[in-house]
Design an enzyme around this catalytic site. Structure first.
Site, short mmCIF file in Angstrom:
data_model
loop_
_atom_site.label_atom_id
_atom_site.label_comp_id
_atom_site.label_asym_id
_atom_site.label_seq_id
_atom_site.Cartn_x
_atom_site.Cartn_y
_atom_site.Cartn_z
N ASP A 1 0.86 -1.17 0.00
CA ASP A 1 0.00 0.00 0.00
C ASP A 1 0.91 1.24 0.00
O ASP A 1 2.14 1.14 0.12
CB ASP A 1 -0.96 -0.01 1.19
C1 NOJ Z 1 -3.97 3.97 0.07
C2 NOJ Z 1 -5.18 3.09 0.25
O1 NOJ Z 1 -5.10 2.44 1.49
C3 NOJ Z 1 -5.33 2.06 -0.83
O2 NOJ Z 1 -6.59 1.43 -0.68
C4 NOJ Z 1 -5.19 2.65 -2.19
O3 NOJ Z 1 -5.37 1.67 -3.17
C5 NOJ Z 1 -3.82 3.30 -2.30
N1 NOJ Z 1 -3.71 4.36 -1.30
C6 NOJ Z 1 -3.54 3.88 -3.67
O4 NOJ Z 1 -4.29 5.01 -3.89
#
Ligand code: NOJ
Length: 804
Positions: free
Chosen positions: A327
């Site tokens: 993430d």
């Molecule tokens: C953080 C989020 O937790 C995740 O769900 C997302 O896909 C990513 N950022 C990318 O934007």
């Protein structure tokens, strides 16, 4: 009867500790079960609602991630790559100027040219992606295309209901259709990878990200996980209009302590395998191309540096062939978690745990070369990570068609048929929570009662909010509000609109105007709730979840006029509104319904459609009940009457609150409609089943071992649809199992007065679980079964699983 069920969809939701031979056997078993199911369907008569297949329950598409041809191409390319080029494939940035808090790297084009990046995200549009892709393909030494990612969460341009609302449809088929449309639109804009579906089990409504998932249940969550993956990835992953899906957030993110986003989790291996992993496993079996590692720590080990969950379970036990992306900066967050004190160690721990691609933290770029040179990370490990990423790029046909046809982009958006699916999904996502009689008849549908309507509330005409918290490239201007649709249907003169203030701020004069509008009308409709962008989704945990601002005050004053009130709640979580659930005759949970919000709501309010949504979660009475979920363990001192306050009860020393009821306001699976149903007692085709025969039957043929039935009658005066739910309880086992577990569901449409026998064909898997030794299997036990309209209803039957 409309074929919709998932009772047989989870046929292979285990597979842990499988040997290769067992894997082959399991795959064969899935096929056999599919054949058996198809045969059962063909044989079924029209009057019996068996458990038919549907989009989500179909045999998983053959894994398209790996084939001898793909492996050969990957190996040939890998042999040509320098170590620097390999490391480049492991790196991902959000496109544009801000390439990450720690990166300081802002020149996307230079990085692409040098082969220092394998993927970009947050760049959209056929022209923009083509421009960058041309640099990768034409100007980098090995011409390796980039994979462009984006959070396409509940639609790209055509926005569908928020995911929690999609789960409330209990209809994997509509979720698959919505995801397919999202894939068509996103791919037309050059986006071939979505960071969806989020399949996190969420048991605590304080957690704002509950809105992005499918609720609290692993069975429903698995059915939805399969539907999303099938929809996004399509029949053929290498078709230019398919996009690669990403199962996230792996794993346990939804178990954040206190519901506080990013918080740590304590999850036993049993709980992990029994409840949190199944939707991920379902996604993997459906062929999902990628996984995203989560922000949380699990039992002290960050999920993004967790060899047990990623390397052992995902890659080894399940045999996942795609790649794992971190993430956003979760690789560098390994330091904040406290298991690394420098970036190099964080990168090393994350990578060796199995995180193949570093989203945004820049630590693989900065450290991997040195880590390999110093021997801390082997060349073989690098090759393995790169192999996974290239495999996905080849499998999705990116080398053959790296570009997007710019001339077709805009025609792909908001097509009439897409809007039709959006409307169906929105209509199905809305849950009728309450519909009391006013002047002798249920308030909804309004039909004839609506000669003049007061339309009140900050969400009645807020198009932006209808898009929800994560609407891709959805635009407020595309969304039809309730005000617009209702005015179109009833005419301007019959609607008295009063905004009643903002979501967070309402003045006395706003309230007075709303009260006057109600007084001047036959009925008042209030559209109240949360502000989607700021109060739901990521980093939007709430410690209180009543109505924000002065909306409660507004509601009470309008109800005090004595006019019948319909309350429509827009939210990304259940709201604790005990007063409303006592004093407001009709309440609908609308979540955020997407671009067709107003049209769907108008149909439901006026009776052109009937509600069919059911709760994918337990709706709490008070925040203090959280975490609240129906599939809980019984405790040694269960309350016989959990709603009896202790001071009035006979026994104090049982598991309950002294100041609040123990039951939810509305149970998991609950949802009313405009007719009523009676569920007869559950019966099973056997009273005893031997555990060994269960195992043998499964090994031999994988056939169903039991039929469970109940008569369902439409007791109202209107045709209607109910979702019949199969629940199972297993007692006498090596480890305690929940008071109920959902194991099947199917929708049943009945004419007024019609009775139908609803049948669930049950296979051995429905009795199997992760035992005390963390082995998946069947044990001698007493089994209780319910066919019911919710997790809190039904007349059960029992049977024994005997040793012999
Ligand atoms: C953080 C989020 O937790 C995740 O769900 C997302 O896909 C990513 N950022 C990318 O934007």
């Amino acid at each position: 009867m409309k074929p919709r069920s998932a009772s047989l969809g989870n046929v292979n939701a285990r597979g842990i500790f499988v040997t290769p031979v067992r894997s082959i056997f399991c795959a064969a078993l899935v096929v056999l079960l599919g054949v058996a199911l198809a045969a059962a369907q063909t044989a079924k008569g029209p009057a019996t609602a068996k458990t038919p297949a549907n989009a989500s329950a179909r045999t998983a598409s053959p894994n398209q991630l790996s084939s001898p041809a793909i492996e050969a191409k990957v190996n040939t390319l890998l042999a040509k790559m320098t170590l620097e080029e390999k490391i480049g494939q492991l790196v991902q940035y959000s496109a544009g100027a801000a390439t990450g808090p720690t990166s300081g790297r802002t020149d996307d084009k230079d990085m692409i040219r040098k082969g220092q990046v394998g993927s970009l995200f947050n760049v959209t549009g056929a022209r923009a992606t083509n421009e960058l892709q041309h640099i990768a393909v034409d100007e980098s030494r090995l011409h390796i295309p980039l994979i462009f990612g984006l959070d396409v969460i509940h639609g790209y341009r055509t926005t569908f209901p928020l995911n929690l609302g999609l789960a409330a449809t209990w209809d994997p088929e509509i979720v698959e259709k919505a995801s397919r449309i999202a894939a068509l639109e996103a791919s037309a804009a050059g986006v071939r990878w979505t960071f969806s579906p989020m399949v996190d089990i969420a048991r605590d409504a304080r957690w704002g990200r509950m809105s992005e998932g499918s609720g609290e249940d692993p069975f429903l969550g698995s059915a939805m996980a399969r539907a999303y993956v099938h929809g996004y990835q399509g029949e053929k992953l290498d078709a230019p209009d398919s996009i690669v899906a990403c199962a996230k957030h792996y794993v346990g993110y939804g178990a954040a302590e206190g519901g506080r986003d990013y918080n740590s989790t304590e999850i036993s291996e049993h709980t992990l395998r029994e409840y949190y992993l199944p939707p991920f496993r379902a996604a993997e079996e459906a062929g999902v191309g990628t996984f995203m590692s989560a922000f949380n720590a699990i039992n002290g080990i960050p999920a993004s540096a967790n060899p047990f969950t990623i390397k052992q379970i995902l890659k080894k036990e399940w045999g996942f062939k795609g790649f794992v992306v971190s993430d956003w900066t979760s690789v560098s967050e390994v330091m904040a978690h406290g298991i690394a004190i420098d970036g190099a160690t964080a990168a090393q721990k994350a990578f060796l745990a199995g995180v193949d691609m570093d989203m945004q933290s820049n630590l693989y770029h900065q450290n991997m070369l040195k880590l390999v040179q110093s021997g801390k990370v082997s060349q073989a490990a690098i090759d393995e990570g790169v192999r996974r990423i290239l495999r996905v790029k080849f499998a999705m046909g990116l080398f053959d068609h790296p570009y997007t046809d710019e001339s077709k982009e805009s025609a792909a958006f908001l097509r009439p048929d897409s809007l039709g699916v959006a409307k169906t999904a929105a209509t199905k996502s809305i849950v009728l929570l309450r519909n009391e009689a006013v002047s002798g008849a249920a308030l909804l549908p309004l039909s004839a009662k609506a000669s003049s309507v007061a339309l009140i509330g900050p969400l009645a005409d807020d198009a932006g909010n209808m898009i929800g918290s994560w609407g891709g490239l959805g635009r407020g201007e595309d969304a039809i509000t309730l005000r617009r649709a209702l005015t179109q249907k009833l005419g301007e003169s019959r609607i008295h609109y009063a905004k009643g203030g903002e979501i967070l701020s309402t003045s006395d004069s706003d309230i007075s105007a709303a009260v006057s509008a109600a007084k001047d009308s036959d009925v008042a409709i209030l559209a109240l709730g949360e502000d989607a962008p700021s109060m739901t989704g990521e980093a939007a945990s709430r410690a209180w979840f009543g109505l924000p601002g002065r909306q409660q005050d507004l509601l009470e004053k309008v109800v005090a006029t004595g006019k019948p009130v319909v309350l429509i709640l827009f939210s990304g979580r259940p709201l604790t509104l005990p007063w409303a659930f006592e004093h407001v005759p009709a309440v609908l949970a609308a979540w955020y319904p997407g671009v067709q919000a107003g049209n769907a709501l108008t149909d439901l309010l006026l009776g052109d459609a009937a509600p069919t949504g059911h709760l994918p979660l337990s709706w709490p009475r008070a925040v203090g009940q959280e975490p609240l979920y129906y599939n809980a363990l019984n405790t040694g001192r269960p309350a016989t009457d959990p709603d009896h306050p202790a001071e009035k009860g006979e026994t104090k020393y049982v598991s309950r609150y002294i100041d609040e009821k123990g039951t939810p306001q509305f149970p998991f699976g609950f949802g009313l409609t405009y007719t009523s149903f009676r569920y007869g007692s559950t019966s099973a085709s056997a009273k005893d089943i031997s555990v060994s025969s269960l195992r043998q039957a499964l090994a031999a043929k994988g056939k169903n071992v039991l039929s469970v039935t109940a008569d369902v009658t439409n007791t109202g005066s209107r045709a209607g649809e109910t979702v019949a739910q199969l629940y199972v309880r297993i007692d006498g086992t090596s480890i305690a199992m929940p008071v109920r577990m959902l194991k099947g569901f199917q929708s049943v449409t009945l004419a007024p007065g019609e009775t139908r026998k609803v049948t669930f064909d049950v296979d051995e898997e429905k009795f199997a679980f992760w035992g005390a030794e963390n082995k998946f299997g069947v044990e001698p036990a007493r089994v209780t079964l319910w066919v019911a309209p919710s997790s809190a209803e039904g007349e059960p039957t029992t049977l024994n699983l005997t040793e012999r």
